[in-house]
Scaffold this active site. Structure first.
Site, mmCIF file in Angstrom:
data_model
loop_
_atom_site.group_PDB
_atom_site.id
_atom_site.type_symbol
_atom_site.label_atom_id
_atom_site.label_comp_id
_atom_site.label_asym_id
_atom_site.label_seq_id
_atom_site.Cartn_x
_atom_site.Cartn_y
_atom_site.Cartn_z
ATOM 1 C CB CYS A 1 -0.919 -0.009 1.223
ATOM 2 S SG CYS A 1 -2.278 1.183 1.073
ATOM 3 C CG ASP B 1 -4.150 -0.419 10.341
ATOM 4 O OD1 ASP B 1 -3.086 -0.867 10.809
ATOM 5 O OD2 ASP B 1 -4.219 0.630 9.675
#
Length: 219
Positions: A8, A131
């Site tokens: 990412c 996360d």
């Protein structure tokens, strides 16, 4: 089922090429101005063309409005939206209906109670991304390089595919997969030499380590 590896926060043609050649399944592009990985629409368009057909293009947004998502759709034509803000279940549903794309909802985790939101989100989302919860004074919700207690996902019974992110790097990705049983991993700061600056060798090392852990689990 094969492991999904997502890199990412890619922002240059060179590092995107490295991720693609190393075998990333998903490549993430950040459209969130406070992030050091934020892309202009023009650069997003360019990188999207480069990635097309080689990996799934993921557009990361944070509480974005429809106009912003319209612009991202036009520039990147993402394969999936990663919603990393405080989007409600209703908002997820609206985005899916309006844009006709799958959505991956990021769920911040610090304590077991943080998982209480899962039933609502899993009814609409196509994938969950766990996360680490950002500190209260943080300017952005992710990409901060801190892991959460993976054991919180140890007894997770989730019918939806899920990924793990937060503080991952080549040295700990195997352990994260072993503890969480996740079907995918997502890395950003763990393959950077400085905030927003991806390191090609670190990208390759991360993907190698993730793939090696999968091979071991299959044996």
């Amino acid at each position: 089922m094969s492991l999904l590896v997502k890199i990412c926060g890619l922002s240059t043609r060179e590092t995107l090429q490295t991720a693609l050649e190393a075998g990333a399944d998903m490549v993430g592009f950040v459209f969130f101005p406070p992030s050091p990985r934020h892309l202009s629409l023009e650069l997003g368009r360019d990188l999207g063309r480069q990635a097309k057909g080689r990996a799934l293009k993921v557009a990361l947004t944070v509480d974005a409005d429809d106009a912003t998502l319209d612009n991202i759709m036009d520039a990147l034509s993402p394969d999936i939206f990663q919603l990393h803000g405080k989007e409600s279940v209703a908002r997820l549903r609206d985005i899916k209906q309006r844009f006709g794309r799958p959505v991956m909802k990021a769920v911040p985790v610090e304590v077991a109670a943080d998982l209480a939101v899962l039933p609502g989100y899993t009814a609409v989302a196509d994938r969950i991304l766990f996360d680490a919860r950002a500190p209260k004074d943080a300017t952005r919700p992710g990409g901060l390089g801190t892991p959460f207690d993976w054991r919180l996902l140890g007894n997770l019974e989730l019918k939806l595919p899920y990924m793990v992110s937060g503080g991952l790097h080549a040295q700990n990705v195997a352990e994260a997969l072993r503890v969480t049983g996740a079907g995918g991993v997502d890395v950003s700061s763990g393959v950077e030499s400085a905030p927003g600056v991806k390191d090609p060798e670190m990208i390759k090392a991360f993907i190698r380590a993730a793939r090696a852990s999968q091979e071991l689990s299959v044996r």
